[in-house]
Scaffold this active site. Structure first.
Site, PDB file in Angstrom:
ATOM      1  N   ALA A   1     -39.751  16.194 -21.669  1.00  0.00           N
ATOM      2  CA  ALA A   1     -40.210  14.806 -21.683  1.00  0.00           C
ATOM      3  C   ALA A   1     -39.182  13.854 -22.291  1.00  0.00           C
ATOM      4  CB  ALA A   1     -41.517  14.713 -22.467  1.00  0.00           C
ATOM      5  N   GLY A   2     -38.015  14.388 -22.674  1.00  0.00           N
ATOM      6  CA  GLY A   2     -37.023  13.523 -23.303  1.00  0.00           C
ATOM      7  C   GLY A   2     -37.280  13.358 -24.788  1.00  0.00           C
ATOM      8  N   LEU A   3     -38.098  14.242 -25.371  1.00  0.00           N
ATOM      9  CA  LEU A   3     -38.364  14.180 -26.809  1.00  0.00           C
ATOM     10  C   LEU A   3     -37.648  15.305 -27.547  1.00  0.00           C
ATOM     11  CD1 LEU A   3     -42.165  13.305 -26.661  1.00  0.00           C
ATOM     12  CD2 LEU A   3     -40.274  11.769 -27.177  1.00  0.00           C
TER      13      LEU A   3
ATOM     14  N   TYR B   1     -27.068  14.335 -15.644  1.00  0.00           N
ATOM     15  CA  TYR B   1     -26.535  14.186 -17.004  1.00  0.00           C
ATOM     16  C   TYR B   1     -25.049  14.527 -17.084  1.00  0.00           C
ATOM     17  CZ  TYR B   1     -26.291  14.387 -22.075  1.00  0.00           C
ATOM     18  OH  TYR B   1     -25.942  14.156 -23.377  1.00  0.00           O
TER      19      TYR B   1
ATOM     20  N   ASP C   1     -29.404  14.848 -30.705  1.00  0.00           N
ATOM     21  CA  ASP C   1     -30.730  15.455 -30.854  1.00  0.00           C
ATOM     22  C   ASP C   1     -30.740  16.494 -31.972  1.00  0.00           C
ATOM     23  OD1 ASP C   1     -31.082  13.927 -28.626  1.00  0.00           O
ATOM     24  OD2 ASP C   1     -31.044  15.604 -27.225  1.00  0.00           O
TER      25      ASP C   1
ATOM     26  N   GLU D   1     -28.032   5.139 -26.067  1.00  0.00           N
ATOM     27  CA  GLU D   1     -28.240   6.249 -25.135  1.00  0.00           C
ATOM     28  C   GLU D   1     -26.940   6.607 -24.415  1.00  0.00           C
ATOM     29  OE1 GLU D   1     -30.931   8.242 -25.835  1.00  0.00           O
ATOM     30  OE2 GLU D   1     -32.070   6.394 -25.559  1.00  0.00           O
TER      31      GLU D   1
HETATM   32  C1  GLA Z   1     -29.933  13.949 -24.266  1.00  0.00           C
HETATM   33  C2  GLA Z   1     -28.769  14.643 -24.983  1.00  0.00           C
HETATM   34  C3  GLA Z   1     -28.225  13.783 -26.110  1.00  0.00           C
HETATM   35  C4  GLA Z   1     -27.927  12.360 -25.634  1.00  0.00           C
HETATM   36  C5  GLA Z   1     -29.114  11.795 -24.870  1.00  0.00           C
HETATM   37  C6  GLA Z   1     -28.810  10.465 -24.249  1.00  0.00           C
HETATM   38  O1  GLA Z   1     -31.024  13.838 -25.122  1.00  0.00           O
HETATM   39  O2  GLA Z   1     -29.186  15.874 -25.476  1.00  0.00           O
HETATM   40  O3  GLA Z   1     -27.072  14.383 -26.651  1.00  0.00           O
HETATM   41  O4  GLA Z   1     -26.754  12.330 -24.881  1.00  0.00           O
HETATM   42  O5  GLA Z   1     -29.544  12.667 -23.834  1.00  0.00           O
HETATM   43  O6  GLA Z   1     -28.580   9.522 -25.224  1.00  0.00           O
END
Ligand code: GLA
Length: 383
Positions: free
Chosen positions: A118-120, A219, A167, A35
């Site tokens: 949601a982080g997906l 972020y 992603d 991560e």
């Molecule tokens: C988000 C960003 C990715 C990555 C993750 C953390 O999803 O879009 O590029 O940096 O956070 O691992």
């Protein structure tokens, strides 16, 4: 066609009175480990999930249009000669068209079932679906890596999140039944089979319903501190830093860099563990990754920590926050017959602690982006 694809195609036909020329879709992802390493030139190990954003697209005659079948919204592509920007879902497809240098007007209708915020990676899914659809619609024949790079450019240069490539890469390049080990510096990627079911395990995802937008989370700030730490060490990226180097750092730069250096090492070990189907080792690395994100990178929240602790107490093989953090989802590698007990336990504990009610998903590693339909017959030329 999948349900999301059918919905997008039907909404296109209803709005424009003809079938779409292209239907494409792209998945969200969970990251098994690695991560915030992507924008530090490091390693990640995501897999695609069977939740997707679908797009039905065609040429437009006049101004382009973007529509969401799910929200019942229509947005324009451009504002005169400029790209429109509206702080909404439509900025992702606009950003992709901008990054791909596309001048032709097009129309596109979207429908999806990736949980948002949601982080997906619902945003990467809409970007990847758009990029693949435009590539097919306009016959550009760009390869998947180029499309992923354009999608990241959309995120960085248009939407304004300084994200890495993970992603978009996962959404465009993952394969069913596998995770994708990515070297985010060379952009080399290796498909590694991931079949937890063969070991009686499943990947349980806990969506805490603490949702975020990375434009206003910490972020970009984390990325900045990583760059500062790299500069202090005199290395190009934290990918190049070693454990010994850490002694030269202090304060926040030390904590952030320690996470990145140790996390990169964990991803390499995790990829090895996956290659040999050593899930116990993968799980151990997941827990260690979580601790590092919680204490050093400081991107976890009480809801995620609670779920990871509960999973550990219940004997789960591994658990950790997944994605950018500041809310979103945690994943746990759990015995198939433990899923109910762990989810129930988490629901109860979340209620006791006054947290929002969590949602649970079980995902199988799914296929990456696909063009699922091309309209038969000749393409109409622009007038
Ligand atoms: C988000 C960003 C990715 C990555 C993750 C953390 O999803 O879009 O590029 O940096 O956070 O691992």
């Amino acid at each position: 066609m999948r349900e999301t694809e059918r919905r997008a195609a039907a909404a296109y036909a209803e709005r424009f009175g003809e079938e779409p020329e292209i239907v494409a879709s792209a998945p969200g992802r969970v990251n098994l480990i690695g991560e915030h390493t992507d924008y530090n030139g490091g390693f990640v190990l995501p897999c695609a999930v069977d939740r997707r954003v679908a797009v039905a697209a065609g040429h437009a005659y006049g101004g382009g249009l973007l529509a969401s079948a799910d929200f019942g919204q229509v947005k324009s592509l451009r504002d005169g000669p400029e790209w429109e920007k509206s702080e909404s879902w439509a900025d992702y497809p606009r950003g992709v068209a901008w990054a791909m240098g596309i001048e032709q007007p097009f129309r596109a209708v979207f429908s999806g079932d990736v949980p948002r915020g949601a982080g997906l990676s619902s945003s990467a899914a809409i970007e990847a679906a758009t990029a693949l659809a435009l590539d097919a619609l306009l016959g550009l024949e760009k390869d998947r890596k180029e499309l992923a790079i354009a999608c990241r450019e959309a995120e960085n240069g248009f939407v304004g999140v300084q994200s890495g490539i993970m992603d978009q890469y996962a959404s465009l390049l993952c394969e069913e039944g596998s995770a994708l080990f990515i070297d985010c510096r060379s952009l080399e990627a290796e498909t590694v089979p991931f079949d937890p079911g063969s070991a009686g395990l499943t990947l349980l995802v806990c969506d805490t319903n603490v949702h975020h937008a990375h434009t206003d989370s910490g972020y970009n700030d984390r990325k900045q501190t990583c760059e500062d730490a790299a500069r202090t060490l005199g290395v190009e990226e934290l990918r190049d830093a070693t454990e010994e180097d850490l002694e030269k750092l202090e304060g926040q730069e030390l904590k952030r860099a320690r996470h990145i250096v140790t996390e990169n090492a964990r991803v390499l070990e995790a990829a090895d563990a996956l290659r040999t189907q050593d899930y116990a080792e993968l799980g151990r690395l997941m827990y260690a990754s979580h601790t590092s994100m919680r204490d050093d990178f400081e991107i976890s929240v009480p809801e995620i920590d609670t779920f990871v602790d509960l999973a550990r107490e219940a004997g789960a093989t591994g658990a950790r926050l997944t994605g950018g953090g500041f809310g979103g989802c945690a994943i746990a590698l759990v015995d198939l017959d433990e899923v109910e007990a762990i989810s129930e336990d988490a629901r109860r504990t979340f209620a006791e602690r006054g947290f929002r009610e969590p949602e649970f998903y079980e995902f199988l590693p799914a296929a990456g982006a696909e063009v699922t339909k091309r309209r038969e017959g000749e393409r109409r030329e622009q007038p």
